[in-house]
Design a protein around this motif. Structure first.
Motif, mmCIF file in Angstrom:
data_model
loop_
_atom_site.group_PDB
_atom_site.id
_atom_site.type_symbol
_atom_site.label_atom_id
_atom_site.label_comp_id
_atom_site.label_asym_id
_atom_site.label_seq_id
_atom_site.Cartn_x
_atom_site.Cartn_y
_atom_site.Cartn_z
ATOM 1 N N UNK A 171 -2.886 8.643 -33.638
ATOM 2 C CA UNK A 171 -3.965 9.470 -33.097
ATOM 3 C C UNK A 171 -3.917 10.877 -33.683
ATOM 4 N N UNK A 172 -2.704 11.421 -33.840
ATOM 5 C CA UNK A 172 -2.557 12.781 -34.368
ATOM 6 C C UNK A 172 -2.968 12.865 -35.834
ATOM 7 N N UNK A 173 -2.710 11.813 -36.605
ATOM 8 C CA UNK A 173 -2.985 11.839 -38.041
ATOM 9 C C UNK A 173 -4.387 11.378 -38.402
ATOM 10 N N UNK A 174 -5.038 10.645 -37.504
ATOM 11 C CA UNK A 174 -6.366 10.108 -37.812
ATOM 12 C C UNK A 174 -7.456 11.139 -37.533
ATOM 13 N N UNK A 175 -8.452 11.242 -38.404
ATOM 14 C CA UNK A 175 -9.584 12.143 -38.151
ATOM 15 C C UNK A 175 -10.606 11.529 -37.189
ATOM 16 N N UNK A 195 4.186 5.344 -31.873
ATOM 17 C CA UNK A 195 3.327 5.028 -33.006
ATOM 18 C C UNK A 195 1.863 5.313 -32.724
ATOM 19 N N UNK A 196 1.411 4.973 -31.537
ATOM 20 C CA UNK A 196 0.016 5.224 -31.184
ATOM 21 C C UNK A 196 -0.275 6.725 -31.167
ATOM 22 N N UNK A 197 0.678 7.506 -30.673
ATOM 23 C CA UNK A 197 0.497 8.954 -30.622
ATOM 24 C C UNK A 197 0.442 9.538 -32.031
ATOM 25 N N UNK A 198 1.331 9.073 -32.898
ATOM 26 C CA UNK A 198 1.326 9.579 -34.270
ATOM 27 C C UNK A 198 0.045 9.185 -35.000
#
Length: 276
Positions: A220-224, A215-218
């Protein structure tokens, strides 16, 4: 289908299979793929898909424009010697072997005074086996933009990719994404063990740890936003996360990761010199 995307895999193991599964039926047909492996058992799944197979190089190899060298580094020089007679002027050679520089591979494929420069060096990682990988790519001086695009098709089938400028950068890729899954697995192991030591059931600890990292990785990937901003949002002043991060900072967590990655990059460079 791109009829020019004819590929020969030298070595039909796990990574080659992952690349093949992402391509066959999507970017090329099974009849466009040729696989060479000394182990007949490794060839069986390929043959069942309709690929041509062989245990030694032959003229079939010469009819495939892209060769993917997927043998273990310690066997690469011997394998390349057997492949050389079948090189064509337009053959593009892609190596996924760790520790063998593009320059060394070029000398093995060509000559010391005239190395083969139609080479791409690739460093994928093990999550590529589930199409969630990260790959660093280095193109030789004779590789065209069109050929780079074809190589991108190959590795986009198993995850993300970046192009880098030299072998040193590939060593850094090795220390980051190549070895990186092991760092994450160790982190997960440590989190799970700590939770179990505090009284949680092992299966519950595993489920929560995996979901947390995923969840943390996703996120980070989706947040600007920067990772530091996301971290600060979890960290309330005087709270539980702040207490945990204080311990990590006191024990130089960031410095330990940096030292570990430097050790991996240094070892990758040492391996390159050993193989050269």
């Amino acid at each position: 289908m791109n009829q020019e995307l004819t590929i020969a895999f030298i070595g039909g193991g796990n990574m080659a299979s992952a690349l093949g599964s992402g391509l066959i039926g999507k970017r090329c047909g099974a009849h466009d793929v040729h696989v060479i492996d000394i182990e007949p058992k490794a060839l069986q799944p390929w043959a069942e898909q309709g690929c041509s197979t062989a245990t030694v190089p032959d003229d079939t190899l010469a009819r495939h424009r892209i060769w993917v060298l997927a043998v273990k580094p310690q066997f690469m020089k011997e394998a390349v010697a057997a492949l050389r007679p079948f090189l064509q002027p337009d053959t593009l050679v892609v190596s996924i072997a760790a520790g063998i520089s593009a320059a060394t591979l070029g000398r093995w494929l060509g000559r010391a005074d005239e190395p083969w420069t139609r080479v791409v060096r690739a460093m994928p990682n093990t999550p590529s086996l589930i199409a969630a990988g990260a790959t660093g790519l280095l193109a030789g001086s004779s590789v065209t933009d069109a050929e780079k695009a074809q190589v991108e098709l190959l590795f986009k089938a198993v995850g993300e990719l970046v192009w880098v400028q030299d072998d040193h950068a590939i060593d850094v890729v090795t220390s980051l994404s190549g070895s990186g899954p092991a760092y994450v697995f160790l982190f997960l192991e440590s989190m799970i063990a700590a939770a179990v030591a505090q009284g949680m059931a092992p299966e519950q600890a595993r489920r929560l740890a995996l979901a947390t990292v995923n969840g943390a990785t996703q996120l980070a990937a989706l947040s600007p936003e920067d990772l530091s901003v996301l971290r600060d949002r979890v960290t309330s002043k005087g709270g539980t996360t702040a207490a945990a991060l204080q311990v990590l900072n006191e024990r130089d967590f960031s410095g330990t990761i940096a030292a570990a990655m430097q050790a991996a990059a240094t070892r990758a460079a040492e391996l390159s010199r050993e193989f050269s």
